[in-house]
Design a protein around this motif. Structure first.
Motif, PDB file in Angstrom:
ATOM      1  N   LYS A   1      36.947  -6.557  77.626  1.00  0.00           N
ATOM      2  CA  LYS A   1      35.697  -6.733  76.910  1.00  0.00           C
ATOM      3  C   LYS A   1      35.594  -8.176  76.434  1.00  0.00           C
ATOM      4  CE  LYS A   1      33.119  -4.678  73.107  1.00  0.00           C
ATOM      5  NZ  LYS A   1      33.186  -3.744  71.966  1.00  0.00           N
ATOM      6  N   PRO A   2      34.513  -8.877  76.639  1.00  0.00           N
ATOM      7  CA  PRO A   2      33.211  -8.415  77.131  1.00  0.00           C
ATOM      8  C   PRO A   2      32.993  -8.633  78.638  1.00  0.00           C
ATOM      9  CG  PRO A   2      33.009 -10.624  76.270  1.00  0.00           C
ATOM     10  CD  PRO A   2      34.460 -10.286  76.225  1.00  0.00           C
ATOM     11  N   ARG A   3      34.029  -8.764  79.437  1.00  0.00           N
ATOM     12  CA  ARG A   3      33.803  -9.187  80.826  1.00  0.00           C
ATOM     13  C   ARG A   3      33.946  -8.068  81.854  1.00  0.00           C
ATOM     14  NH1 ARG A   3      36.016 -13.153  77.961  1.00  0.00           N
ATOM     15  NH2 ARG A   3      34.818 -15.085  77.886  1.00  0.00           N
ATOM     16  N   GLU A   4      33.858  -6.809  81.430  1.00  0.00           N
ATOM     17  CA  GLU A   4      34.031  -5.707  82.384  1.00  0.00           C
ATOM     18  C   GLU A   4      32.963  -5.736  83.469  1.00  0.00           C
ATOM     19  OE1 GLU A   4      33.474  -5.384  79.092  1.00  0.00           O
ATOM     20  OE2 GLU A   4      34.505  -3.644  78.254  1.00  0.00           O
TER      21      GLU A   4
ATOM     22  N   TYR B   1      36.994  -7.827  71.308  1.00  0.00           N
ATOM     23  CA  TYR B   1      36.588  -8.912  72.217  1.00  0.00           C
ATOM     24  C   TYR B   1      37.804  -9.757  72.549  1.00  0.00           C
ATOM     25  CZ  TYR B   1      31.587  -8.229  71.701  1.00  0.00           C
ATOM     26  OH  TYR B   1      30.328  -7.716  71.750  1.00  0.00           O
ATOM     27  N   HIS B   2      37.877 -10.205  73.782  1.00  0.00           N
ATOM     28  CA  HIS B   2      39.011 -11.034  74.159  1.00  0.00           C
ATOM     29  C   HIS B   2      38.538 -12.258  74.929  1.00  0.00           C
ATOM     30  CE1 HIS B   2      41.931  -8.042  72.935  1.00  0.00           C
ATOM     31  NE2 HIS B   2      41.140  -7.147  73.485  1.00  0.00           N
ATOM     32  N   ASN B   3      38.731 -13.420  74.346  1.00  0.00           N
ATOM     33  CA  ASN B   3      38.443 -14.649  75.068  1.00  0.00           C
ATOM     34  C   ASN B   3      39.719 -15.398  75.410  1.00  0.00           C
ATOM     35  OD1 ASN B   3      35.626 -14.360  75.152  1.00  0.00           O
ATOM     36  ND2 ASN B   3      35.519 -14.999  72.989  1.00  0.00           N
ATOM     37  N   LEU B   4      40.812 -15.031  74.733  1.00  0.00           N
ATOM     38  CA  LEU B   4      42.110 -15.623  75.077  1.00  0.00           C
ATOM     39  C   LEU B   4      42.797 -14.736  76.104  1.00  0.00           C
ATOM     40  CD1 LEU B   4      43.610 -16.868  71.688  1.00  0.00           C
ATOM     41  CD2 LEU B   4      42.658 -18.230  73.555  1.00  0.00           C
ATOM     42  N   LEU B   5      43.388 -15.371  77.094  1.00  0.00           N
ATOM     43  CA  LEU B   5      44.030 -14.615  78.164  1.00  0.00           C
ATOM     44  C   LEU B   5      45.424 -14.149  77.763  1.00  0.00           C
ATOM     45  CD1 LEU B   5      43.029 -16.926  81.132  1.00  0.00           C
ATOM     46  CD2 LEU B   5      42.140 -14.651  80.648  1.00  0.00           C
ATOM     47  N   ASP B   6      45.867 -13.103  78.441  1.00  0.00           N
ATOM     48  CA  ASP B   6      47.240 -12.632  78.253  1.00  0.00           C
ATOM     49  C   ASP B   6      48.154 -13.382  79.197  1.00  0.00           C
ATOM     50  OD1 ASP B   6      46.699 -10.628  76.428  1.00  0.00           O
ATOM     51  OD2 ASP B   6      46.107  -9.236  78.016  1.00  0.00           O
TER      52      ASP B   6
END
Lengths: 252, 527
Positions: free
Chosen positions: B135-138, B361-366
């Protein structure tokens, strides 16, 4: 002194004349015969057979556990098997591989003459094998050969480690005699199935695609079709571009 | 001091701006920031190879005739002279041997198609393993998977068009796959092919599909994909100053534009080099399509290869009941399997969110190691896929390595079920190990190699703290962030560490060296 010299000269002349006459009359005979045709060849071939082949194929050509009877296979099968080095067999693998030829050409012809003499069968083609119809050969090759030998004669797998070999090393005579005799798992194509002209056409086409084709598109990748192409796009294409991304990334 | 040219330029810009009001948009766009990381450029390869495909494909349409009308060949390639063939095949031969630049264009087009699909897959792996699909890029993930599927169809259509022996063999298989659909199969196949195979219609139908319908669809999906990246902003790896709410990187203009522009030409260059140096799909050797001929080593292009592999591994089960034949031997590996695989791929973001309960929300990558289960699932899937891919080439492998094709098939059947779980376990352990190594490094610090003796006679080991650009990156999960906050080395010296700012998962930029107060106890030892 003079008498002694002249007697030497007479003896020398006589020797030269005898030698010359012998050469003129006697020498051509064994040469024409050289042991490749006729009764002499058959007997020579029989000797070679007894020494090198009979262990498996039988002293009376009756066949056995190691190999089939050769009655009726014809000279053409002998020429194919022995000139490609498949016979004599090295070991009992799934299929006899092409290897270094063990008999010279004269011996092969003698063996062929012997086998031909005991039961007939297809004989080695005479005349040129390089004048076939190229386009006809291509069509016949794709219909009859490519399903095992691959579209470019690169060879293909059959069941259980058997295979249709690559055709690049096969000479025109070997291709022709293979069609006549149906070695290993290959079907036999008698002259009723593929006429001599059609066989010549196939020979012409096979020699063309394996030895004269220049591959206008560049590196042929073994003529194995899309599999090496897929490997190239990952190893070369994606590989090179990832190096590029690392390079650009490092300069950011 | 303005030159005449500048005046003209400014005048034109004002004229355009007065009418379109676009200067604001342009200004905002040019100063937009795009994060820097090599792995963010993998998707660009797909975009650029698509551009190469459009350009080379347009050239090919000028000379290709998408028709199955029968003609007698009378062109430059002698080994086919006088052979009846379709106009499609004849025109492909003409492109290869007579049209100026035709062969290299054909080869560039084909290599670019393989690269397009390969780069989509590599890009997909990057997005998967870094969790960029969360989320939000699904939605953008969904579009990406749709691009993969449309690319697959587009590639298959292109593979079929030259109407050579390989094309026809592929179409024959496609026809059989349709036939295996229960109840509808025969009708679907008749509908698409215009009758019993080969039907005489398929080339005419595939041509507009290949040059108009699917490319249009792909272009639309790519546009949507990029708009979403633009609007949602690109994800970034954690690092000093990088948060969930900002983007750290280069501005679109000039830095990013220069990079991307240069990269485009490098991608084009690799395509041109392959097209010029490596022969691909030598249709003249395959010959025109004839339903009575099949060559050994007939394979699809690599992106369809996994389906060929699944078919080769599937046992030959066929049922006859109620006067009908059911063919699970074809239906399962070619339709059920890809259906399940693509459904799982498409809905993975939703499945993961559901299972983890992560609604944020996730804008930082794993970093892949920080999500051991996801990473292990990914490697497991790749293993499954690669086994299928290898199975698709079982005959070539048997031929080259002198192996028994039967043994290869039995081995791969076993491997298909045994290797993926093993890959899962190993990957998960590997990730946990790497995490522990990170934790240990942060807690313990980096060994400086100095042993100091205290006045009391005790020996102590001197360590240095992990610099910020490492530790921030390592702190991708909340627990580990907390762990690092309590690290005893929070304020220690960070001088001895080798500077490795440009790694795979490490952010770039200068090394941040914190000067920490000297240790009081150690101070006493200095005479």
């Amino acid at each position: 002194m003079r008498a002694r010299l002249s007697s030497y000269a007479v003896v020398l002349l006589a020797l030269v004349m005898v030698g010359g006459l012998y050469t003129a009359f006697a020498a051509p005979k064994p040469k024409a015969d050289a042991g490749t045709t006729g009764d002499f060849a058959v007997s020579q071939g029989r000797q070679l057979y007894l020494q090198g082949c009979s262990t498996c194929h039988g002293l009376a050509n009756q066949g056995g556990a190691g190999g089939p009877s050769l009655v009726g296979v014809g000279a053409s099968a002998v020429v194919f098997q022995v000139s490609t080095g498949r016979m004599p067999l090295a070991n009992g693998a799934a299929q006899a591989p092409r290897k270094k030829q063990k008999y010279d050409r004269d011996q092969i012809d003698q063996l062929a003459a012997y086998i031909q003499s005991i039961g007939g069968g297809p004989t080695v083609p005479s005349g040129s094998l390089s004048d076939g119809d190229l386009a006809l050969g291509g069509d016949l090759f794709r219909t009859n050969c490519s399903s095992c030998h691959n579209f470019a004669g690169a060879g293909g797998a059959l069941t259980r480690s058997k295979y249709a070999p690559a055709l690049k090393k096969a000479t025109a005579e070997e291709i022709y005699t293979a069609m006549q005799s149906g070695p290993e798992n290959m079907p036999r194509f008698s002259d009723n199935t593929l006429s001599p002209d059609e066989k010549r056409a196939i020979v012409k086409y096979v020699r063309f695609i394996t030895n004269e084709n220049k591959d206008p598109g560049g590196a042929a990748l073994g003529h194995y079709g899309p599999i090496p192409e897929g490997l190239v796009i990952f190893l070369v294409g994606i590989g090179a571009l990832i190096v590029v991304t690392l390079w650009i990334g490092a300069r950011a | 001091m303005t030159t005449a040219a500048e005046k003209v330029g400014a005048g034109t810009a004002t004229w355009v701006d007065d009418r379109l009001g676009s200067s604001n948009f342009v200004k905002r766009s040019l100063t937009k920031v795009f994060p820097d990381h090599w792995s963010f450029m993998l998707g660009e390869i797909a975009l650029y190879s698509f551009i190469v495909l459009l350009l080379s494909g347009t050239y090919l349409t000028l000379f290709f005739e998408g028709s199955s009308r029968e003609v007698i060949y009378n062109g430059a390639y002698l080994p086919l002279k006088g052979i009846p063939m379709s106009a499609a095949y004849e025109s492909t031969l003409r492109i290869s041997f007579e049209v100026r630049g035709g062969l290299i264009m054909r080869q560039i087009h084909h290599w670019a198609a393989l690269l397009f699909m390969a780069s989509i897959v590599v890009h997909l792996m990057r997005v998967f393993f870094t969790g960029a699909f969360r989320k939000p890029r699904e939605l953008n993930w969904l579009i990406g998977v749709l691009l993969l599927i449309t690319g697959l169809l587009e590639g298959f259509a292109g593979y079929s068009l030259p109407d050579d022996l390989l094309s026809g063999t592929g179409l024959r298989i496609a026809y059989s796959i349709m036939l295996s659909i229960p109840v509808l199969g025969t009708w679907v196949a008749f509908l698409l092919f215009g009758g019993e195979y080969p039907g005489g219609q398929i080339i005419e139908r595939l041509y507009p599909v290949h040059i108009l319908l699917i490319p249009g669809l792909i272009l639309g999906l790519i546009t949507f994909h990029m708009m979403l990246i633009w609007y949602q902003k690109h994800t970034q790896f954690a690092g000093p100053g990088r948060t969930e709410d900002n983007v750290v990187g280069s501005k679109i203009y000039p830095a990013y534009a220069a990079k991307a522009g240069g990269f485009f030409f490098l991608v084009f260059g690799v395509m041109a080099a392959l097209g010029g140096l490596a022969q691909i799909n030598p249709i003249w050797l395959y010959g025109p399509y004839d339903p009575s001929q099949v060559s050994a080593g007939s394979q699809p292009d690599w992106y369809i290869g996994f389906l060929d592999g699944s078919t080769r591994l599937m046992p030959n089960w066929e049922l006859r009941a109620l006067g009908h034949t059911f063919s699970p031997n074809v239906l399962v590996p070619t339709q059920v399997l890809p259906g399940v695989l693509f459904a799982l791929l498409m809905f993975y973001p939703f499945i993961e969110a559901k299972l983890t309960g992560d609604k944020g929300y996730h804008n930082l990558l794993d970093r892949p190691r920080d999500k051991p289960v996801r990473t292990a699932l990914g490697v497991m899937s790749i293993t499954f896929y690669v086994v299928l891919l290898i199975a698709g080439g079982n005959d070539i492998i048997a031929n080259i390595f002198h192996l028994s094709i039967n043994e290869i098939t039995y081995t791969l059947r076993t491997a298909l079920f045994v290797l993926p779980p093993i890959a899962y376990v190993i990957t998960k352990r590997f990730c946990l190990s790497l995490q522990r190594a990170d934790d240990e490094l942060i807690h313990h610090g980096i060994e400086s190699g100095t042993i100091r003796r205290l006045p009391s006679g005790e020996f102590v080991e001197e360590t240095v703290a992990v610099p910020a650009h490492y530790s921030v990156l390592m702190a991708t999960s909340d627990e580990r962030r907390a762990a690092i906050a309590h690290s005893e080395h929070e304020h220690a010296v960070a001088a001895a560490l080798p500077t490795r700012p440009r790694g795979f998962f490490r952010p770039k930029g200068g090394v941040i060296v914190e000067q920490a107060p000297a240790d009081k106890e150690l101070e006493g030892t200095v005479d």
